[in-house]
Design an enzyme around this catalytic site. Structure first.
Site, PDB file in Angstrom:
ATOM      1  CD  GLN A   1      -3.088  -0.874   0.306  1.00 20.90           C
ATOM      2  OE1 GLN A   1      -3.306   0.233  -0.192  1.00 20.90           O
ATOM      3  NE2 GLN A   1      -3.822  -1.923   0.007  1.00 20.90           N
TER       4      GLN A   1
ATOM      5  CB  CYS B   1     -25.514  -6.482   4.846  1.00 22.27           C
ATOM      6  SG  CYS B   1     -27.159  -6.683   5.573  1.00 22.27           S
TER       7      CYS B   1
ATOM      8  N   GLY C   1       3.151  -4.699  -7.632  1.00 25.07           N
ATOM      9  CA  GLY C   1       3.320  -3.745  -8.728  1.00 25.07           C
ATOM     10  C   GLY C   1       2.094  -2.929  -9.071  1.00 25.07           C
ATOM     11  CG  HIS C   2      -1.989  -4.354  -8.427  1.00 23.47           C
ATOM     12  ND1 HIS C   2      -1.414  -5.426  -7.789  1.00 23.47           N
ATOM     13  CD2 HIS C   2      -3.053  -3.998  -7.657  1.00 23.47           C
ATOM     14  CE1 HIS C   2      -2.096  -5.707  -6.699  1.00 23.47           C
ATOM     15  NE2 HIS C   2      -3.083  -4.855  -6.582  1.00 23.47           N
TER      16      HIS C   2
END
Length: 248
Positions: free
Chosen positions: A44, A188, A65-66
């Site tokens: 991150q 939910c 990488g992404h």
């Protein structure tokens, strides 16, 4: 929590839901005092904040990488010199003997280039300015009915985890429309809202955690796009007030 059976401690560099940056330097120091290796998942963080393995003191660090605009399917593992690890795939000597199989050179190069581009952009504070602008806009609309989950200062510049008090996060996203992408830390099931384990561990009360939405800005996010989101949220909120009805 370290025992005589502990061989590795692994902690996210920054939390994927709140964007809060963890005290990795302190954790690595504690680990090494006990003869334990330390790994951090910096997926991150890399490309958003400066990362230096020497300053962090970690033995291992991973990159996806992404997360910094490289192709999906490529990543990297930093391993400190002098540490031998079991190969992921046996049978050949690729990648310093750690992973057998033909290397994906094109994606390798793409990851390297993405890191170069990201490093140059670290001095550009546009994303943080936009995130601060967006949060200020939310405060103008919702007042004390929003709450930032996590630390305001020690966090990634692009991530805002906001609880909309009196609302359910997943239903709020539905009302925003399909052309808007964000995520909630709740789900939910059979009419019962299960809140994010992260927010639960942070002792965020249920009524606040159920309305949490994570907003993530990218380098292509524009002020105009944020204004559209703010306008939609304002319309949703005003309609809720007019109907004297909470979205539950």
């Amino acid at each position: 929590m370290i025992t005589n059976r502990t061989i590795l401690v692994t902690i996210m560099h920054s939390n994927n839901e709140t964007g809060v940056i963890q005290p990795i330097e302190d954790i690595a120091e504690i680990c090494h005092k006990h003869g334990v290796l330390c790994h951090t998942d910096a997926s991150q963080s890399v490309g958003k904040v400066p990362i230096d393995v020497r300053e962090l003191g970690v033995d291992f660090l991973t990159i996806a990488g992404h997360k910094l605009y490289a192709p999906k399917g490529i990543g990297a593992l930093y391993t400190r010199n002098g540490i031998a690890i079991e190969p992921l795939v046996h049978g050949a000597g690729h990648e310093l003997g750690r992973r057998a199989g033909t290397e994906n050179v094109i994606f390798d190069v793409a990851l390297g280039k993405a890191c170069e581009v990201a490093k140059k952009g670290l001095q550009n504070h546009t994303i943080k300015v936009l995130a601060d602008y967006f949060y200020a806009g939310l405060q103008d609309i919702f007042g004390n009915r929003i709450k930032l989950n996590g630390d305001w200062e020690r966090r990634l510049p692009n991530t805002l985890n906001i609880s909309f008090i009196g609302y359910e996060g997943s239903k709020l996203l539905v009302l925003l429309g399909e052309d808007f992408a964000a995520s909630t830390g709740s789900a939910c099931h059979s009419g019962v809202v299960t809140i994010s384990p992260i927010l639960k561990a942070m002792n965020v009360p249920y009524e606040i955690a159920r309305g949490a939405v994570r907003f993530s800005l990218g380098k292509y996010t524009t002020k105009e796009e944020l204004d559209i989101v703010l306008k939609r949220l304002k319309d949703i909120h005003l309609k809720s007030i007019e109907n004297s009805d909470e979205i539950i």
